[in-house]
Design a protein around this motif. Structure first.
Motif, PDB file in Angstrom:
ATOM      1  N   GLY A 184      -0.645 -15.543   2.971  1.00 57.67           N
ATOM      2  CA  GLY A 184      -1.219 -14.331   2.402  1.00 57.67           C
ATOM      3  C   GLY A 184      -2.378 -14.619   1.476  1.00 57.67           C
ATOM      4  N   LYS A 185      -2.527 -15.871   1.038  1.00 59.47           N
ATOM      5  CA  LYS A 185      -3.592 -16.251   0.111  1.00 59.47           C
ATOM      6  C   LYS A 185      -4.952 -16.064   0.776  1.00 59.47           C
ATOM      7  N   ASN A 191      -5.340 -17.277   4.728  1.00 51.78           N
ATOM      8  CA  ASN A 191      -4.704 -16.169   5.450  1.00 51.78           C
ATOM      9  C   ASN A 191      -5.433 -15.830   6.749  1.00 51.78           C
ATOM     10  N   SER A 240       0.976 -12.501  -1.308  1.00 55.18           N
ATOM     11  CA  SER A 240      -0.492 -12.516  -1.295  1.00 55.18           C
ATOM     12  C   SER A 240      -1.064 -13.737  -2.013  1.00 55.18           C
ATOM     13  N   SER A 406      -5.712  -9.606   1.923  1.00 52.74           N
ATOM     14  CA  SER A 406      -4.777 -10.032   0.883  1.00 52.74           C
ATOM     15  C   SER A 406      -4.516  -8.896  -0.100  1.00 52.74           C
ATOM     16  N   LEU A 409      -2.009  -6.687   1.442  1.00 55.26           N
ATOM     17  CA  LEU A 409      -0.677  -7.273   1.354  1.00 55.26           C
ATOM     18  C   LEU A 409      -0.099  -7.090  -0.046  1.00 55.26           C
ATOM     19  N   ALA A 410      -0.958  -7.134  -1.057  1.00 56.91           N
ATOM     20  CA  ALA A 410      -0.510  -6.938  -2.441  1.00 56.91           C
ATOM     21  C   ALA A 410      -0.272  -5.466  -2.773  1.00 56.91           C
TER      22      ALA A 410
END
Length: 437
Positions: A184-185, A191, A240, A406, A409-410
């Motif tokens: 997720g990074k 990612n 993330s 990302s 995702l967060a």
């Protein structure tokens, strides 16, 4: 004719001899993953054989490494004598004449033993411009014990539908066991390496044949919504921020039922000295979506020399050692065959000792051979590269898109908004670069 005798004190003689025999120092920029850390530990074997060479290591997190070496080579900064770079950079930097040809690796190096799919991405005009330290594709690593307990059987070639269903069934957040761990990074090589490969299996592409970004299409929407839904229902908290190393730690400590990531991770998750679940790990091919493409990427971490280096011969000596058959044998002797750097040499996969020690060997080779940089997705594309687009602008675009995804995702933006942001960013940059007329 008189002969003059030069008289030197003992200290002067020592200084003179010391200067003439002074070791050449190689500054090596590398990434902070397990195989590279192991290389540093074993480098004494090289320096003992080459007492005139000393090594200075600069070990960096993946995203930072990319930024530093790109800046250094583009500006001819000269900070490093050996660079750790990926399959993405090599052809672009070779075309820019930024890399030194590796034409002094020695008669015993056996470049023909390098796997063709790996070697081809590092070669121009029949000459290597980087030598692969390890190569990889991607695969599913999973907990056989958890699958058995849940009454599930992992196919060798799973679909995304199976993976998604299994991930949700295997999640037990009360015990901190998550059905799936995925990158997720933010980063074009973090990612976006995973999501791009996943997108290929859904029929998505970065650009159409006119270089127009395609994030406003159904395949990309299916990819991102599936990924986000899976991570929300079955992924770990704070995903993330998780890249390769973070997910590796989660899997090794028993917190992931499945992890889809680099094939190189297989040796780390199956190593009892590093992994609490070493005897419980199974392996499968990266998932597909029934369209003829799996979510497997193609990558190698390689050692290369800036063209401006004044220490080319010494640097080639080190690269020849670190990427040789003999180095693989050294790792096998010190730490076992299962821990040798994978994915570079055909001879490794023909070695019965390696096959016996590495239950993931055959699937790794199949995955590497199946990834096709010339036809990465279902539809025709103007670019090469499986989980990246081999153009200079991709680093910036890929990282920007990675930041948008990302953020989704967060929970900071919706999937639709993230795709709109990606489309706008990519369109702007490709227009500015002259791809879009």
């Amino acid at each position: 004719m008189k002969t003059r005798v030069l008289s030197l004190t003992g200290a002067a003689v020592a200084a003179f001899l010391g200067a003439s025999a002074q070791a050449e120092t190689l500054s090596i920029a590398t990434v902070n993953n397990g195989d590279m850390i192991r290389m540093q530990k074993l480098a004494d074997h090289f320096t003992k054989a080459h007492p005139d060479i000393t090594l200075n290591w600069v070990t960096l997190e993946e995203n930072v490494l990319r930024q530093r070496v790109t800046t250094d080579i583009a500006t001819k900064g000269g900070q490093y004598d050996i660079l750790t770079i990926g399959t993405y950079e090599v052809p672009i930097w070779t075309k820019q004449k930024w890399l030194m040809p590796l034409d002094k690796l020695g008669a015993g190096y056996d470049a023909d033993d390098l796997l063709p799919s790996i070697r081809n991405g590092l070669t121009a005009g029949g000459t290597l411009y980087a030598a692969p330290f390890y190569g990889e594709s991607s695969m599913v690593m999973y907990r056989k014990d958890l699958f058995e307990k849940a009454g599930l059987t992992m196919p060798e070639a799973p679909s995304w539908a199976f993976v998604a269903d299994a991930a949700r069934k295997l999640t037990d957040k009360s015990k901190e066991v998550y059905g799936i761990c995925l990158r997720g990074k933010a980063g074009w090589g973090e990612n976006m390496a995973f999501i791009s490969a996943m997108a290929n299996s859904y029929g998505a592409r970065w650009f159409d044949m006119a270089w127009k970004p395609q994030f406003n299409t159904d395949p990309w929407k299916q990819t991102l919504t599936t990924y986000l839904g899976l991570m929300k229902d079955a992924g770990p908290p704070g995903a993330s921020s998780n890249g390769f190393n973070e997910n590796l730690a989660l899997f090794q400590t028993g917190k992931c039922a499945m992890w889809i990531d680099a094939t190189v991770a297989a040796s780390f998750v199956s190593n009892p000295a590093q992994s609490k679940v070493a005897d419980k790990v199974g392996y499968a091919l990266a998932p597909d979506n029934g369209l003829g493409k799996r979510a497997n990427w193609l990558w190698a971490w390689n050692l290369a020399i800036p063209a401006s280096s004044k220490k080319g011969d010494a640097a080639q000596s080190f690269i020849a050692w670190a990427t040789s058959k003999e180095y693989l044998e050294l790792v096998a002797k010190e730490e076992g065959w299962a821990n040798v750097p994978p994915g570079t040499r055909s001879s490794l996969y023909a070695n019965p000792d390696y096959q016996k020690a590495a239950p993931f060997a055959d699937l790794t080779l199949k995955s590497i051979q199946a990834a096709d940089p010339l036809k990465p997705t279902v539809q025709e594309v103007p670019y090469t590269g499986v989980q990246f687009v081999a153009i200079p602008e991709f680093q910036g675009i890929g990282t920007g898109v990675g930041q948008a995804f990302s953020a989704a995702l967060a929970g900071q933006v919706s999937a639709d908004q993230a795709l709109q942001n990606a489309q706008a960013l990519a369109t702007r940059e490709m227009t500015k670069a002259g791809y879009i007329k």
